[in-house]
Design an enzyme around this catalytic site. Sequence first.
Site, PDB file in Angstrom:
ATOM      1  N   ASP A 292       0.866  -1.159   0.008  1.00  0.00           N
ATOM      2  CA  ASP A 292       0.014  -0.158   0.130  1.00  0.00           C
ATOM      3  C   ASP A 292       0.920   1.295   0.056  1.00  0.00           C
ATOM      4  O   ASP A 292       1.752   1.367   1.003  1.00  0.00           O
ATOM      5  CB  ASP A 292      -0.932   0.031   1.146  1.00  0.00           C
ATOM      6  CG  ASP A 292      -1.798   1.109   1.287  1.00  0.00           C
ATOM      7  OD1 ASP A 292      -1.495   2.228   0.719  1.00  0.00           O
ATOM      8  OD2 ASP A 292      -2.889   0.937   1.826  1.00  0.00           O
TER       9      ASP A 292
ATOM     10  N   TYR B  15      -6.966  15.423  -9.147  1.00  0.00           N
ATOM     11  CA  TYR B  15      -6.173  14.492  -9.909  1.00  0.00           C
ATOM     12  C   TYR B  15      -5.247  15.303 -10.971  1.00  0.00           C
ATOM     13  O   TYR B  15      -4.003  14.790 -11.218  1.00  0.00           O
ATOM     14  CB  TYR B  15      -7.015  13.713 -10.837  1.00  0.00           C
ATOM     15  CG  TYR B  15      -6.431  12.463 -11.689  1.00  0.00           C
ATOM     16  CD1 TYR B  15      -5.775  11.688 -11.075  1.00  0.00           C
ATOM     17  CD2 TYR B  15      -6.374  12.740 -12.899  1.00  0.00           C
ATOM     18  CE1 TYR B  15      -5.367  10.583 -11.656  1.00  0.00           C
ATOM     19  CE2 TYR B  15      -5.692  11.883 -13.868  1.00  0.00           C
ATOM     20  CZ  TYR B  15      -4.980  10.766 -13.134  1.00  0.00           C
ATOM     21  OH  TYR B  15      -4.306   9.886 -13.990  1.00  0.00           O
TER      22      TYR B  15
ATOM     23  N   LYS C  94      -0.816  15.035 -10.855  1.00  0.00           N
ATOM     24  CA  LYS C  94       0.270  14.846 -11.778  1.00  0.00           C
ATOM     25  C   LYS C  94       1.303  15.486 -12.179  1.00  0.00           C
ATOM     26  O   LYS C  94       2.450  15.572 -12.692  1.00  0.00           O
ATOM     27  CB  LYS C  94      -0.602  14.013 -13.166  1.00  0.00           C
ATOM     28  CG  LYS C  94      -1.499  12.897 -12.849  1.00  0.00           C
ATOM     29  CD  LYS C  94      -0.427  11.736 -12.345  1.00  0.00           C
ATOM     30  CE  LYS C  94      -1.212  10.655 -12.320  1.00  0.00           C
ATOM     31  NZ  LYS C  94      -0.562   9.303 -11.814  1.00  0.00           N
TER      32      LYS C  94
ATOM     33  N   THR D 146      -9.930   1.941 -18.153  1.00  0.00           N
ATOM     34  CA  THR D 146      -9.638   1.366 -16.998  1.00  0.00           C
ATOM     35  C   THR D 146     -10.632   1.802 -15.795  1.00  0.00           C
ATOM     36  O   THR D 146     -11.482   2.556 -16.300  1.00  0.00           O
ATOM     37  CB  THR D 146      -8.180   1.568 -16.403  1.00  0.00           C
ATOM     38  OG1 THR D 146      -8.072   2.851 -15.947  1.00  0.00           O
ATOM     39  CG2 THR D 146      -7.267   1.344 -17.372  1.00  0.00           C
TER      40      THR D 146
HETATM   41  N1  LIG Z   1      -6.349   5.144 -17.412  1.00  0.00           N
HETATM   42  C1  LIG Z   1      -5.993   6.291 -18.007  1.00  0.00           C
HETATM   43  O1  LIG Z   1      -6.692   6.916 -19.159  1.00  0.00           O
HETATM   44  C2  LIG Z   1      -4.903   6.886 -17.502  1.00  0.00           C
HETATM   45  C3  LIG Z   1      -4.181   8.281 -18.317  1.00  0.00           C
HETATM   46  C4  LIG Z   1      -3.446   8.869 -17.726  1.00  0.00           C
HETATM   47  C5  LIG Z   1      -2.586   8.076 -16.819  1.00  0.00           C
HETATM   48  N2  LIG Z   1      -2.986   7.205 -16.049  1.00  0.00           N
HETATM   49  C6  LIG Z   1      -2.140   6.597 -15.120  1.00  0.00           C
HETATM   50  O2  LIG Z   1      -1.941   5.300 -15.109  1.00  0.00           O
HETATM   51  C7  LIG Z   1      -1.660   4.776 -13.917  1.00  0.00           C
HETATM   52  C8  LIG Z   1      -2.605   3.514 -13.834  1.00  0.00           C
HETATM   53  O3  LIG Z   1      -3.870   3.636 -14.042  1.00  0.00           O
HETATM   54  P1  LIG Z   1      -4.957   2.942 -14.346  1.00  0.00           P
HETATM   55  O4  LIG Z   1      -5.617   3.499 -15.447  1.00  0.00           O
HETATM   56  O5  LIG Z   1      -4.509   1.401 -14.748  1.00  0.00           O
HETATM   57  O6  LIG Z   1      -6.092   2.666 -13.142  1.00  0.00           O
HETATM   58  P2  LIG Z   1      -6.600   1.643 -12.375  1.00  0.00           P
HETATM   59  O7  LIG Z   1      -7.127   0.427 -13.140  1.00  0.00           O
HETATM   60  O8  LIG Z   1      -7.797   2.266 -11.345  1.00  0.00           O
HETATM   61  O9  LIG Z   1      -5.537   1.089 -11.618  1.00  0.00           O
HETATM   62  C9  LIG Z   1      -4.788   1.445 -10.295  1.00  0.00           C
HETATM   63  C10 LIG Z   1      -3.999   0.582  -9.702  1.00  0.00           C
HETATM   64  O10 LIG Z   1      -3.402   1.416  -8.593  1.00  0.00           O
HETATM   65  C11 LIG Z   1      -3.715   0.696  -7.379  1.00  0.00           C
HETATM   66  N3  LIG Z   1      -3.672   1.577  -6.406  1.00  0.00           N
HETATM   67  C12 LIG Z   1      -4.637   2.660  -5.807  1.00  0.00           C
HETATM   68  N4  LIG Z   1      -4.131   2.996  -4.654  1.00  0.00           N
HETATM   69  C13 LIG Z   1      -3.374   2.140  -4.034  1.00  0.00           C
HETATM   70  C14 LIG Z   1      -2.400   2.469  -2.983  1.00  0.00           C
HETATM   71  N5  LIG Z   1      -2.787   3.120  -1.755  1.00  0.00           N
HETATM   72  N6  LIG Z   1      -1.535   1.121  -2.757  1.00  0.00           N
HETATM   73  C15 LIG Z   1      -1.313   0.296  -3.877  1.00  0.00           C
HETATM   74  N7  LIG Z   1      -1.952   0.382  -4.707  1.00  0.00           N
HETATM   75  C16 LIG Z   1      -2.854   1.379  -5.119  1.00  0.00           C
HETATM   76  C17 LIG Z   1      -5.024   0.060  -7.499  1.00  0.00           C
HETATM   77  O11 LIG Z   1      -5.257  -1.213  -6.725  1.00  0.00           O
HETATM   78  P3  LIG Z   1      -6.748  -1.729  -6.000  1.00  0.00           P
HETATM   79  O12 LIG Z   1      -7.435  -2.516  -7.234  1.00  0.00           O
HETATM   80  O13 LIG Z   1      -6.444  -2.094  -4.812  1.00  0.00           O
HETATM   81  O14 LIG Z   1      -7.589  -0.233  -6.111  1.00  0.00           O
HETATM   82  C18 LIG Z   1      -4.754  -0.485  -9.034  1.00  0.00           C
HETATM   83  O15 LIG Z   1      -4.094  -1.394  -9.036  1.00  0.00           O
HETATM   84  C19 LIG Z   1      -1.932   5.625 -12.790  1.00  0.00           C
HETATM   85  O16 LIG Z   1      -0.759   6.250 -12.272  1.00  0.00           O
HETATM   86  C20 LIG Z   1      -2.774   6.668 -13.522  1.00  0.00           C
HETATM   87  O17 LIG Z   1      -2.936   7.796 -13.143  1.00  0.00           O
HETATM   88  C21 LIG Z   1      -4.008   6.456 -16.396  1.00  0.00           C
END
Ligand SMILES: NC(=O)c1ccc[n+]([C@@H]2O[C@H](COP(=O)([O-])OP(=O)(O)OC[C@H]3O[C@@H](n4cnc5c(N)ncnc54)[C@H](OP(=O)(O)O)[C@@H]3O)[C@@H](O)[C@H]2O)c1
Length: 243
Positions: A61, A166, A170, A201
Amino acid sequence: MNVRTIALVTGANKGIGYEIAAGLGALGWSVGVGARDDRRREAAVEKLRATGVDAFGVALDVTDDASVTTAAQVIEEQAGRLDVLVNNAAVAGGMPQEPTSVDLATVRTVVETNVLGVIRVTNTMLPLLRRSASPRIVNMSSSVGSLTRQSGTAGEPTTGPVAVAYAPSKTFLNAVTVQYARELSGTNILINAGCPGYVATDLNGFRGVRTPEQGAAIAITLATLPDDGPTGQFFEDAGVVPW
Ligand SMILES: NC(=O)c1ccc[n+]([C@@H]2O[C@H](COP(=O)([O-])OP(=O)(O)OC[C@H]3O[C@@H](n4cnc5c(N)ncnc54)[C@H](OP(=O)(O)O)[C@@H]3O)[C@@H](O)[C@H]2O)c1
């Protein structure tokens, strides 16, 4: 000591983080699947192993000092060092996040995870990274954190919704990345920020248009930079993202 390249991906149980773990695993690397929930972590490890990835679970975490310290001990025991850290875990914090009405608790939670979590994990893993011949740190950022793009000052439409937790988290992370690169210049550690694009996601209710695998590509690129590669910069698949 493990002769394979050792990586840790935070938030690797789903979404882009899972695909980063899969992509690094496909290179023959040993991949620590950092995840806070035991069941979700074990399911991801099993799924990765079923595809031939040398995956191991790391309870993690990013908001919890003790959890991150224990995670470093697990990697120390497992591998004796860390070659690549991908700080991927993040939260969006829930929308709307209009500046004039936001709950400060939302801003705190988002910054705690997306910024302080990265600093906490990075500093705790740094002794293990310093044992690597070519350490790489990848911070998963977002183009919504680009001041140029969120303000539309490049003459393009603004990127992302109005979101006072958010998007600035970043921007903060991008600045943190630059500060690390400055302190670590002169070492063999390269640290960069990457944007995966708009990916379907949980983070955005699956409204994104790219697949998690496509989103993972920039992290794989930055995790495998050559020793003379860039540091302290911000990239997407198409190249440099303006600050
Ligand atoms: N999706 C997009 O369009 C997008 C765009 C730009 C940037 N990003 C970035 O890409 C990265 C991945 O995002 P994603 O879209 O794959 O999101 P996601 O599917 O919501 O996955 C987020 C991950 O972070 C974990 N997490 C959250 N809080 C945590 C904590 N306190 N300790 C450990 N793990 C934690 C979640 O675990 P749980 O399952 O336990 O919640 C999950 O495994 C992030 O940094 C996001 O900001 C995403």
